[in-house]
Design a protein around this motif. Structure first.
Motif, PDB file in Angstrom:
ATOM      1  N   THR A  29      57.995 -37.511 -30.242  1.00  0.00           N
ATOM      2  CA  THR A  29      57.848 -38.450 -31.286  1.00  0.00           C
ATOM      3  C   THR A  29      56.727 -38.579 -32.074  1.00  0.00           C
ATOM      4  OG1 THR A  29      55.856 -40.137 -30.101  1.00  0.00           O
ATOM      5  CG2 THR A  29      57.613 -40.039 -28.741  1.00  0.00           C
ATOM      6  N   GLN A  56      53.433 -44.217 -17.128  1.00  0.00           N
ATOM      7  CA  GLN A  56      55.147 -43.966 -18.321  1.00  0.00           C
ATOM      8  C   GLN A  56      55.965 -45.076 -18.934  1.00  0.00           C
ATOM      9  OE1 GLN A  56      56.998 -42.215 -14.527  1.00  0.00           O
ATOM     10  NE2 GLN A  56      57.398 -40.142 -15.811  1.00  0.00           N
ATOM     11  N   GLU A  57      55.503 -45.996 -18.616  1.00  0.00           N
ATOM     12  CA  GLU A  57      55.994 -47.117 -18.769  1.00  0.00           C
ATOM     13  C   GLU A  57      55.468 -47.637 -19.893  1.00  0.00           C
ATOM     14  OE1 GLU A  57      58.968 -49.725 -18.967  1.00  0.00           O
ATOM     15  OE2 GLU A  57      58.554 -48.220 -17.881  1.00  0.00           O
ATOM     16  N   ALA A  58      54.074 -47.720 -20.417  1.00  0.00           N
ATOM     17  CA  ALA A  58      53.348 -47.537 -20.837  1.00  0.00           C
ATOM     18  C   ALA A  58      54.178 -46.404 -22.109  1.00  0.00           C
ATOM     19  CB  ALA A  58      51.913 -47.547 -20.670  1.00  0.00           C
ATOM     20  N   THR A  60      56.632 -45.792 -22.425  1.00  0.00           N
ATOM     21  CA  THR A  60      57.918 -46.271 -23.765  1.00  0.00           C
ATOM     22  C   THR A  60      57.585 -47.361 -24.035  1.00  0.00           C
ATOM     23  OG1 THR A  60      58.904 -45.169 -20.972  1.00  0.00           O
ATOM     24  CG2 THR A  60      60.327 -46.761 -22.000  1.00  0.00           C
ATOM     25  N   ASN A  61      57.008 -48.301 -23.524  1.00  0.00           N
ATOM     26  CA  ASN A  61      56.748 -49.213 -24.043  1.00  0.00           C
ATOM     27  C   ASN A  61      55.923 -49.381 -26.008  1.00  0.00           C
ATOM     28  OD1 ASN A  61      58.490 -51.172 -22.021  1.00  0.00           O
ATOM     29  ND2 ASN A  61      55.971 -51.582 -21.517  1.00  0.00           N
ATOM     30  N   ILE A  62      55.253 -48.719 -25.643  1.00  0.00           N
ATOM     31  CA  ILE A  62      54.625 -48.096 -26.902  1.00  0.00           C
ATOM     32  C   ILE A  62      55.802 -47.389 -28.157  1.00  0.00           C
ATOM     33  CG2 ILE A  62      53.540 -46.330 -28.407  1.00  0.00           C
ATOM     34  CD1 ILE A  62      51.373 -46.991 -25.870  1.00  0.00           C
ATOM     35  N   LYS A  64      58.794 -48.175 -28.053  1.00  0.00           N
ATOM     36  CA  LYS A  64      60.274 -49.089 -28.351  1.00  0.00           C
ATOM     37  C   LYS A  64      59.654 -50.594 -29.735  1.00  0.00           C
ATOM     38  CE  LYS A  64      63.048 -48.688 -24.362  1.00  0.00           C
ATOM     39  NZ  LYS A  64      63.575 -49.899 -23.022  1.00  0.00           N
ATOM     40  N   TYR A  65      58.516 -50.053 -29.011  1.00  0.00           N
ATOM     41  CA  TYR A  65      57.422 -52.258 -30.019  1.00  0.00           C
ATOM     42  C   TYR A  65      56.186 -51.835 -30.690  1.00  0.00           C
ATOM     43  CZ  TYR A  65      60.964 -53.848 -25.637  1.00  0.00           C
ATOM     44  OH  TYR A  65      62.023 -53.820 -25.389  1.00  0.00           O
ATOM     45  N   ALA A  66      56.516 -50.720 -30.335  1.00  0.00           N
ATOM     46  CA  ALA A  66      54.434 -50.840 -31.509  1.00  0.00           C
ATOM     47  C   ALA A  66      55.262 -49.640 -32.991  1.00  0.00           C
ATOM     48  CB  ALA A  66      53.837 -50.425 -30.515  1.00  0.00           C
TER      49      ALA A  66
END
Length: 79
Positions: A29, A56-58, A60-62, A64-66
């Motif tokens: 990324t 892992q989910e954190a 992924t959210n970073i 996608k959204y941050a």
């Protein structure tokens, strides 16, 4: 399948596995990641697995959204 429970989690533990995942995430990324931990004492297998999946989910959210260019992950052990 390895992303759900990497082999390194069994062999080395949670903190080394999170560091491995963070390096992989960063190279994919371009987002820098720092992992800080008080210690890398082993936890119960089920706890390590769940914490790895949460991380892992954190990540992924970073992604996608941050609009982040740096992520800092802190692990602290409490009684």
């Amino acid at each position: 399948m390895a992303n759900l429970r990497p082999v390194g989690l069994d062999e080395y533990g949670l903190i080394p596995a999170i560091r491995w995942y963070a390096r992989s995430f960063s190279s994919r990324t371009g987002i820098s990641v720092q992992v800080h931990a008080d210690d890398d004492e082993r936890l119960a297998v089920s706890v390590e697995t769940e914490l790895f999946r949460i991380a892992q989910e954190a990540f992924t959210n970073i992604l996608k959204y941050a609009d982040a260019d740096l992520v800092k992950v802190f692990f602290k052990r409490r009684n």
